[in-house]
Design a protein around this motif. Structure first.
Motif, PDB file in Angstrom:
ATOM      1  N   ARG A  75       0.834  -1.208   0.000  1.00  0.00           N
ATOM      2  CA  ARG A  75       0.000   0.000   0.000  1.00  0.00           C
ATOM      3  C   ARG A  75       0.867   1.256   0.000  1.00  0.00           C
ATOM      4  N   THR A  76       1.937   1.222   0.759  1.00  0.00           N
ATOM      5  CA  THR A  76       2.829   2.378   0.842  1.00  0.00           C
ATOM      6  C   THR A  76       3.502   2.643  -0.498  1.00  0.00           C
ATOM      7  N   ILE A  77       4.014   1.597  -1.122  1.00  0.00           N
ATOM      8  CA  ILE A  77       4.745   1.745  -2.382  1.00  0.00           C
ATOM      9  C   ILE A  77       3.788   2.040  -3.538  1.00  0.00           C
ATOM     10  N   CYS A  78       2.565   1.526  -3.468  1.00  0.00           N
ATOM     11  CA  CYS A  78       1.588   1.739  -4.547  1.00  0.00           C
ATOM     12  C   CYS A  78       0.900   3.088  -4.456  1.00  0.00           C
ATOM     13  N   ASP A  79       1.103   3.812  -3.363  1.00  0.00           N
ATOM     14  CA  ASP A  79       0.453   5.103  -3.219  1.00  0.00           C
ATOM     15  C   ASP A  79       0.771   5.969  -4.430  1.00  0.00           C
ATOM     16  N   GLU A  80      -0.251   6.602  -4.969  1.00  0.00           N
ATOM     17  CA  GLU A  80      -0.067   7.411  -6.182  1.00  0.00           C
ATOM     18  C   GLU A  80       0.897   8.568  -5.964  1.00  0.00           C
ATOM     19  N   ASN A  81       1.134   8.948  -4.714  1.00  0.00           N
ATOM     20  CA  ASN A  81       2.081  10.026  -4.427  1.00  0.00           C
ATOM     21  C   ASN A  81       3.525   9.539  -4.375  1.00  0.00           C
ATOM     22  N   TYR A  82       3.715   8.224  -4.423  1.00  0.00           N
ATOM     23  CA  TYR A  82       5.064   7.662  -4.369  1.00  0.00           C
ATOM     24  C   TYR A  82       5.377   6.995  -5.699  1.00  0.00           C
ATOM     25  N   SER A  83       6.192   7.627  -6.508  1.00  0.00           N
ATOM     26  CA  SER A  83       6.460   7.094  -7.849  1.00  0.00           C
ATOM     27  C   SER A  83       7.909   6.690  -8.046  1.00  0.00           C
ATOM     28  N   LEU A 133      16.372 -19.189   7.347  1.00  0.00           N
ATOM     29  CA  LEU A 133      15.339 -20.026   6.732  1.00  0.00           C
ATOM     30  C   LEU A 133      14.172 -20.137   7.708  1.00  0.00           C
ATOM     31  N   GLY A 134      12.962 -19.968   7.215  1.00  0.00           N
ATOM     32  CA  GLY A 134      11.776 -20.085   8.048  1.00  0.00           C
ATOM     33  C   GLY A 134      11.419 -18.826   8.822  1.00  0.00           C
ATOM     34  N   ALA A 135      12.154 -17.738   8.614  1.00  0.00           N
ATOM     35  CA  ALA A 135      11.896 -16.511   9.371  1.00  0.00           C
ATOM     36  C   ALA A 135      10.658 -15.771   8.892  1.00  0.00           C
ATOM     37  N   GLY A 136      10.186 -16.053   7.672  1.00  0.00           N
ATOM     38  CA  GLY A 136       8.967 -15.413   7.180  1.00  0.00           C
ATOM     39  C   GLY A 136       9.158 -14.538   5.950  1.00  0.00           C
ATOM     40  N   LYS A 137      10.317 -14.614   5.315  1.00  0.00           N
ATOM     41  CA  LYS A 137      10.575 -13.777   4.132  1.00  0.00           C
ATOM     42  C   LYS A 137       9.573 -14.054   3.017  1.00  0.00           C
ATOM     43  N   THR A 138       9.349 -15.318   2.712  1.00  0.00           N
ATOM     44  CA  THR A 138       8.431 -15.672   1.629  1.00  0.00           C
ATOM     45  C   THR A 138       6.996 -15.329   2.005  1.00  0.00           C
ATOM     46  N   THR A 139       6.612 -15.523   3.247  1.00  0.00           N
ATOM     47  CA  THR A 139       5.266 -15.144   3.694  1.00  0.00           C
ATOM     48  C   THR A 139       5.075 -13.641   3.552  1.00  0.00           C
ATOM     49  N   PHE A 140       6.059 -12.866   3.975  1.00  0.00           N
ATOM     50  CA  PHE A 140       5.990 -11.418   3.810  1.00  0.00           C
ATOM     51  C   PHE A 140       5.829 -11.075   2.331  1.00  0.00           C
ATOM     52  N   MET A 141       6.615 -11.717   1.473  1.00  0.00           N
ATOM     53  CA  MET A 141       6.560 -11.435   0.037  1.00  0.00           C
ATOM     54  C   MET A 141       5.209 -11.823  -0.568  1.00  0.00           C
ATOM     55  N   ARG A 142       4.613 -12.898  -0.084  1.00  0.00           N
ATOM     56  CA  ARG A 142       3.257 -13.237  -0.554  1.00  0.00           C
ATOM     57  C   ARG A 142       2.297 -12.099  -0.246  1.00  0.00           C
ATOM     58  N   GLY A 143       2.433 -11.513   0.935  1.00  0.00           N
ATOM     59  CA  GLY A 143       1.599 -10.365   1.292  1.00  0.00           C
ATOM     60  C   GLY A 143       1.870  -9.168   0.399  1.00  0.00           C
ATOM     61  N   GLY A 181      -1.661  -6.741  -5.984  1.00  0.00           N
ATOM     62  CA  GLY A 181      -2.657  -7.261  -6.913  1.00  0.00           C
ATOM     63  C   GLY A 181      -2.174  -8.466  -7.706  1.00  0.00           C
ATOM     64  N   GLY A 182      -1.051  -9.040  -7.297  1.00  0.00           N
ATOM     65  CA  GLY A 182      -0.523 -10.228  -7.970  1.00  0.00           C
ATOM     66  C   GLY A 182      -1.170 -11.494  -7.426  1.00  0.00           C
ATOM     67  N   PRO A 183      -0.689 -12.656  -7.872  1.00  0.00           N
ATOM     68  CA  PRO A 183      -1.286 -13.923  -7.438  1.00  0.00           C
ATOM     69  C   PRO A 183      -1.018 -14.201  -5.960  1.00  0.00           C
ATOM     70  N   GLN A 184      -2.044 -14.648  -5.239  1.00  0.00           N
ATOM     71  CA  GLN A 184      -1.879 -14.973  -3.821  1.00  0.00           C
ATOM     72  C   GLN A 184      -1.012 -16.198  -3.624  1.00  0.00           C
ATOM     73  N   SER A 185      -0.878 -17.021  -4.638  1.00  0.00           N
ATOM     74  CA  SER A 185      -0.098 -18.250  -4.523  1.00  0.00           C
ATOM     75  C   SER A 185       1.362 -18.042  -4.900  1.00  0.00           C
ATOM     76  N   ALA A 186       1.825 -16.795  -4.935  1.00  0.00           N
ATOM     77  CA  ALA A 186       3.202 -16.505  -5.326  1.00  0.00           C
ATOM     78  C   ALA A 186       4.174 -17.263  -4.421  1.00  0.00           C
ATOM     79  N   TYR A 191       6.213  -9.496 -11.629  1.00  0.00           N
ATOM     80  CA  TYR A 191       4.773  -9.297 -11.607  1.00  0.00           C
ATOM     81  C   TYR A 191       4.491  -7.861 -12.035  1.00  0.00           C
ATOM     82  N   LYS A 192       3.361  -7.655 -12.659  1.00  0.00           N
ATOM     83  CA  LYS A 192       2.909  -6.313 -13.013  1.00  0.00           C
ATOM     84  C   LYS A 192       1.699  -6.012 -12.147  1.00  0.00           C
ATOM     85  N   ALA A 193       1.734  -4.870 -11.473  1.00  0.00           N
ATOM     86  CA  ALA A 193       0.624  -4.468 -10.611  1.00  0.00           C
ATOM     87  C   ALA A 193       0.304  -3.017 -10.904  1.00  0.00           C
ATOM     88  N   GLY A 194      -0.747  -2.803 -11.661  1.00  0.00           N
ATOM     89  CA  GLY A 194      -1.077  -1.442 -12.056  1.00  0.00           C
ATOM     90  C   GLY A 194       0.064  -0.860 -12.861  1.00  0.00           C
TER      91      GLY A 194
END
Length: 165
Positions: A22-30, A41-51, A57-62, A73-76
């Protein structure tokens, strides 16, 4: 500037990724931005990236691109490049030809950045994920104070609980 948040569940970590998107996609941040993800390993990097990817707006199964090194991925209007440098300690911006692949505005995220060489001079956020029992500590740091201010605002309005600075 540095802020630490506590993630009490996988859902919290996913929501933290959404807040980043949301922060990076803000229209005021280009601006283009690089996100470096540090953690065992297992610290949550991939889970964070899925979020993040879902928040863009990319695939939830990333999945983490452990074997093919990068996913795009292309998002907007924004391009998201997700790199996993775990298996190759000789990856560089040039070897992946990222200047040819990425179109501004982009967000390039790199797991295992200690294996990555020659990052361009762009706004960079470092995220350190650390296991703490069944919780995760997520510590964000950046020299870009405006970006960090907006990120912290998005994170504190999510369900995460601030634990530091």
């Amino acid at each position: 500037m540095q802020y630490t948040f506590v993630s009490r569940s996988m859902e919290d970590t996913l929501n933290c990724g959404h807040a980043f998107a949301r922060t990076i996609c803000d229209e005021n941040y280009s601006e283009d931005v690089i996100l470096l993800l540090f953690g065992d390993l297992g610290a949550g990097k991939t889970t964070f990236m899925r979020g993040v990817i879902d928040g863009f707006g990319g695939p939830q199964s990333a999945n983490s691109p452990s074997f093919n090194i990068l996913n795009i991925y292309k998002a907007g209007q924004r391009t998201i490049c997700h790199i996993d440098a775990y298996r190759d300690a000789s990856i560089s911006w040039e070897s992946l030809m990222l200047d040819d692949i990425l179109c501004s505005p982009f967000c390039c995220t790199i797991e295992w950045p200690e294996n990555f060489h020659n990052l361009p001079k762009l706004p960079t956020i470092k995220l350190y994920l650390k296991m703490f029992g069944d919780q995760r500590l997520l510590t964000f740091s950046s020299e870009n104070k405006n970006l960090m201010r907006d990120l912290v605002k998005a994170l504190t309005t999510s369900i995460l609980h601030q634990s530091g600075n």
